[in-house]
Write a protein that holds these residues in place. Structure first.
Motif, PDB file in Angstrom:
ATOM      1  N   PRO A 178     -15.533 -13.675 -19.925  1.00  0.00           N
ATOM      2  CA  PRO A 178     -15.136 -12.300 -19.597  1.00  0.00           C
ATOM      3  C   PRO A 178     -16.233 -11.308 -19.956  1.00  0.00           C
ATOM      4  O   PRO A 178     -16.893 -11.434 -20.975  1.00  0.00           O
ATOM      5  CB  PRO A 178     -13.899 -12.076 -20.467  1.00  0.00           C
ATOM      6  N   TRP A 179     -16.365 -10.333 -19.083  1.00  0.00           N
ATOM      7  CA  TRP A 179     -17.419  -9.353 -19.197  1.00  0.00           C
ATOM      8  C   TRP A 179     -16.806  -8.101 -19.816  1.00  0.00           C
ATOM      9  O   TRP A 179     -16.411  -7.179 -19.107  1.00  0.00           O
ATOM     10  CB  TRP A 179     -17.919  -9.075 -17.786  1.00  0.00           C
ATOM     11  N   THR A 180     -16.694  -8.114 -21.142  1.00  0.00           N
ATOM     12  CA  THR A 180     -15.903  -7.090 -21.817  1.00  0.00           C
ATOM     13  C   THR A 180     -16.395  -5.676 -21.534  1.00  0.00           C
ATOM     14  O   THR A 180     -15.607  -4.737 -21.504  1.00  0.00           O
ATOM     15  CB  THR A 180     -15.916  -7.340 -23.328  1.00  0.00           C
ATOM     16  N   ALA A 181     -17.694  -5.530 -21.302  1.00  0.00           N
ATOM     17  CA  ALA A 181     -18.244  -4.184 -21.085  1.00  0.00           C
ATOM     18  C   ALA A 181     -17.546  -3.469 -19.933  1.00  0.00           C
ATOM     19  O   ALA A 181     -17.440  -2.246 -19.930  1.00  0.00           O
ATOM     20  CB  ALA A 181     -19.737  -4.271 -20.815  1.00  0.00           C
ATOM     21  N   MET A 182     -17.030  -4.243 -18.946  1.00  0.00           N
ATOM     22  CA  MET A 182     -16.383  -3.607 -17.800  1.00  0.00           C
ATOM     23  C   MET A 182     -15.108  -2.876 -18.197  1.00  0.00           C
ATOM     24  O   MET A 182     -14.624  -2.013 -17.481  1.00  0.00           O
ATOM     25  CB  MET A 182     -16.048  -4.654 -16.729  1.00  0.00           C
ATOM     26  N   MET A 183     -14.533  -3.265 -19.341  1.00  0.00           N
ATOM     27  CA  MET A 183     -13.301  -2.627 -19.778  1.00  0.00           C
ATOM     28  C   MET A 183     -13.607  -1.310 -20.493  1.00  0.00           C
ATOM     29  O   MET A 183     -12.767  -0.435 -20.590  1.00  0.00           O
ATOM     30  CB  MET A 183     -12.600  -3.582 -20.742  1.00  0.00           C
ATOM     31  N   LEU A 184     -14.815  -1.195 -20.993  1.00  0.00           N
ATOM     32  CA  LEU A 184     -15.212  -0.022 -21.776  1.00  0.00           C
ATOM     33  C   LEU A 184     -15.616   1.121 -20.842  1.00  0.00           C
ATOM     34  O   LEU A 184     -15.800   0.911 -19.645  1.00  0.00           O
ATOM     35  CB  LEU A 184     -16.393  -0.410 -22.678  1.00  0.00           C
TER      36      LEU A 184
END
Lengths: 208, 203, 196
Positions: A178-184
Motif C-alpha cells: 500500500p502506498w500510504t502517501a496517497m492517503m495523506l
C-alpha cells in the motif's frame, strides 16, 4: 421548442466535461482535496452537493425576478446555508458514520464556490427547467470527478475500491504494498495535479 | 415615512424568505431530532456490543474522578455490562494525548477487573495509514485477554502471545505508546478506586 | 503560567502543526488563485487574518452565549455565515472610512473573503474541538490567520521562482502549483507530533 430542447441537452452535457466544475473551472477545491481519501465519503459528499445545488437553484430561479441586486449575494448565501443545514441533519439521521467521517466539510458546502457560482451564473438568469438541469449536470460532473479521484487514491493507498479488495495487500498475503502517501494530504494535491494535467493533454489533442 | 417604505420595499423578500427557511429547518429538525439523538447514543453502545456480544444492557454508573496524565482531576464514565441480571464486565472511557491530537478509547474489562476484554477507538486524529492503525486487529488483539496490570510497549516481540507486553506497530511507535499509556493511567487508578468502593471484589 | 503555556501551544499548533491550508485543505481557492506575487499574497493574508480573528471570536461568543443556552444549535451554520458576511462588510466600511490607505491596499480581497472556506472552517473547527475559553478561541482564530498568511506567502515565493522554470505544457499553471503544494504539505508533515 426545439431550441429549448437543444439548450437543455447542451446544458446537461456542459457540466460533465466542457465546463466540468473541478477540472475545467477549478471550483470547489476544498472538498475535492479533503474528502477523496476513500470512495464512500466522496460519493456521499457528491450527493450532498447535488442536493444542495438542485434545491438552491430551484429557489433562486423561482425568485430571480424579485431579487434586489445589492441583496442578491445575501439571499443566495441564506438559501444555500438553509439547504446545507437540512442536508447535514439528513446525514446525521440516516448516515451517522459518514457524518462523522465528513465532519466540518459538510457545512463547508456553504462556501463552496460551485453552488454560489451556479446561482449567480445560471439560476438567477434562467427559467426553472434550465436551472434544474444545470444543477443536476454540474452536480453530477462534480460527483463523478470526486469519485474518480477518490478511486485512484483509495486503490493506491489501501488496494481497495469502495472497501472491496481489488489488489491484495502484502498484509493480507498478496503482493501489493500500500502506498500510504496517497492517503495523506500530499496524495490529494498530487492526484489532482496529475488529473488536471491529463485533462489538459486530452483537450489539447482534441483541439489539434 | 418614505424611508420606511423604501426599507420594506428593499428587504421584504429577505424577511419573508428568512422566515420560510427558518420554518423549513424547524420542521426538518423536529422530524429528525429523535433519530439523531438515538444515533449518538448508539455510537458508544454499538462499540461496546462488538466488544462484549453477550451483554444485552449497558447501564451507566456514577463517574469516578482520577488524575489525568497531566495530574489534573478528570471524571471517567463507567458502564456496567449486564445480561440476565448478571454482571458481564465493565467498560470505561479513557482519553489522553496521542501523536497528533487527543485519543478517546473505550476499554472493556471482565467482571472481576482481572483481564482486559478489548478496546475500541472512539475518536482520534492520528496520521492516516500510520497512527490510525491502532484500530487494526494486529494491535488491538494483543489487548484481548491481557492482565489488568501495568502494560509495557515493546518494539520486538511475539504479538500472538497474550501478556502485559504489547508489541508496537512499526512506523507508529508514538501512537502505540500513547494507547498503552492512556489505558495504564486510567485502568490502574480505576481498579484501586473501584476496589475501595466495593464495586468489584478482590479475589 | 499554565494558561500561558496552553495558549502558546494552541497558537503554535494552529500555525504549524494543524495549518488550515496544508493539513485541512481550507482556503485552497485563494491559495492557488492569489499566490502569484508575494506582495498580493501578503495583502490577502493580512486581510484574512484580520477577518478571521474578528469572526472567530464573534462566532464563539454567539455559539456559547446565545445558541447553546437557547438550544438553537441547528441554526449554527446560518448564524456563522451571516456573522462572517457581516464582519467582512463591517471591516470594509470601517477601513474605507478611517484607514483609506489600508482599504486601497486590501482592494478586491476583502469582499472575496466571505467565501474563503478557511474562515468558516476555522469557526466550525473551534466548535468541533470543543474550545471552552474565549481567550483560547481568540488565540486560535488569530493563529489560523497567521498560518494562512505563512502558507500563502511560502507558496507565492515558490511560484515567483517557478515562472522561470521550463515546465511541460500540460503542467503549466494549476497542475504544477498543486503538485508543489503537495510537496509543501509533505514538508509540513514533519511538524506533526511536535505538540504533546
Amino acid at each position: 421548442m426545439s431550441s429549448n430542447e437543444n439548450k437543455v441537452s447542451s446544458t446537461l452535457l456542459a457540466g460533465l466535461w466542457k465546463e466540468n466544475p473541478v477540472f475545467r473551472l477549478l471550483l470547489g477545491m476544498c472538498p475535492v482535496l479533503a474528502v477523496t481519501a476513500a470512495c464512500k465519503p466522496a460519493l456521499t459528499m457528491g450527493f450532498c452537493v447535488i442536493f444542495v445545488l438542485v434545491c438552491s437553484n430551484i429557489v433562486v430561479s423561482l425568485m430571480r425576478n424579485l431579487l434586489k441586486p445589492h441583496l442578491r449575494i445575501l439571499m443566495f448565501t441564506l438559501t444555500i446555508a438553509t439547504f446545507v443545514t437540512i442536508a447535514d441533519l439528513l446525514l446525521k439521521a440516516f448516515q451517522p458514520e459518514m457524518s462523522t467521517a465528513l465532519g466540518p466539510y459538510v457545512p463547508l458546502i456553504i462556501v463552496n464556490c460551485i453552488i454560489i457560482g451556479r446561482a449567480e451564473a445560471c439560476a438567477s438568469k434562467n427559467d426553472l427547467l434550465i436551472s434544474i438541469v444545470d444543477a443536476i449536470s454540474m452536480g453530477t460532473g462534480f460527483t463523478i470527478t470526486l469519485c474518480v479521484l477518490a478511486a485512484v487514491r483509495e486503490l493506491l493507498s489501501t488496494g481497495k475500491i469502495f472497501e472491496l479488495t481489488v489488489l491484495p495487500t502484502v498484509e493480507a498475503g498478496g503482493w501489493f504494498v500500500p502506498w500510504t502517501a496517497m492517503m495523506l494530504p500530499v496524495g490529494a494535491f498530487v492526484t489532482l495535479g496529475l488529473g488536471l494535467a491529463i485533462v489538459n493533454v486530452i483537450c489539447k489533442k482534441k483541439q489539434a | 415615512m418614505l424611508k420606511i417604505k423604501y426599507f420594506v420595499q428593499q428587504s421584504w423578500l429577505l424577511v419573508v424568505s428568512a422566515f420560510m427557511f427558518g420554518l423549513l429547518i424547524a420542521v426538518t429538525n423536529a422530524a429528525l431530532i429523535d433519530r439523531i439523538n438515538a444515533n449518538n447514543a448508539n455510537k458508544v453502545t454499538d462499540k461496546l456490543k462488538s466488544l462484549i456480544p453477550d451483554a444485552d444492557e449497558f447501564s451507566k454508573q456514577e463517574s469516578i474522578t482520577i488524575k489525568s496524565q497531566q495530574q489534573s482531576n478528570v471524571d471517567v464514565e463507567i458502564y456496567k455490562a449486564v445480561s440476565d441480571g448478571q454482571c458481564q464486565g465493565w467498560a470505561f472511557k479513557a482519553f489522553g494525548a496521542g501523536f497528533a491530537d487527543k485519543i478517546t478509547l473505550i476499554v472493556v474489562v471482565d467482571k472481576s477487573f482481572e483481564k482486559i476484554v478489548g478496546f475500541s477507538v472512539l475518536a482520534s486524529n492520528e496520521t492516516p495509514g500510520f497512527g490510525d492503525r491502532i484500530s487494526n486487529s494486529f494491535y488491538r488483539d494483543q489487548f484481548a485477554g491481557a492482565p489488568t496490570e501495568k502494560l509495557n510497549l515493546v518494539k520486538v516481540g511475539d504479538a500472538d502471545e497474550i501478556d502485559s507486553d504489547i508489541v508496537a506497530i512499526s512506523g507508529a511507535t508514538v501512537s502505540s505508546q500513547a494507547v498503552v499509556d492512556i489505558i495504564n493511567n486510567t485502568m490502574l487508578q480505576l481498579k484501586i478506586k473501584m476496589l475501595e468502593k466495593g464495586m468489584i471484589q478482590d479475589e | 503560567m499554565e494558561t500561558v503555556t496552553t495558549l502558546l501551544l494552541a497558537f503554535i499548533s494552529i500555525v504549524i502543526v494543524n495549518n488550515l491550508v496544508l493539513t485541512k485543505f481550507l482556503g485552497i481557492c485563494p491559495y492557488l488563485g492569489v499566490s502569484g506575487r508575494i506582495d498580493m499574497a501578503f495583502g490577502m493574508g493580512m486581510a484574512v487574518t484580520f477577518v478571521v480573528t474578528i469572526s472567530g471570536t464573534l462566532t464563539w461568543m454567539i455559539d456559547n452565549w446565545i445558541l447553546m443556552p437557547l438550544g438553537l444549535e441547528v441554526t449554527r451554520y446560518i448564524c456563522f455565515i451571516l456573522v462572517i458576511a457581516g464582519a467582512v462588510q463591517l471591516v470594509e466600511m470601517y477601513l474605507r472610512k478611517f484607514f483609506p490607505m489600508l482599504y486601497e491596499s486590501f482592494g478586491i480581497f476583502l469582499p472575496l473573503i466571505t467565501t474563503n472556506c478557511a474562515i468558516l472552517g476555522l469557526c466550525l473547527f473551534i466548535n468541533l474541538w470543543g474550545i471552552d475559553s474565549l481567550v483560547e478561541a481568540v488565540v486560535l482564530s488569530f493563529g489560523a490567520g497567521v498560518g494562512f498568511t505563512m502558507a500563502i506567502c511560502i507558496m507565492a515565493g515558490i511560484r515567483e521562482k517557478l515562472k522561470f522554470v521550463d515546465v511541460p505544457d500540460c503542467f503549466a499553471g494549476a497542475p504544477i502549483t498543486l503538485i508543489t503544494a503537495g510537496i509543501l504539505t509533505l514538508a509540513f508533515m514533519g511538524f506533526a507530533g511536535m505538540i504533546k
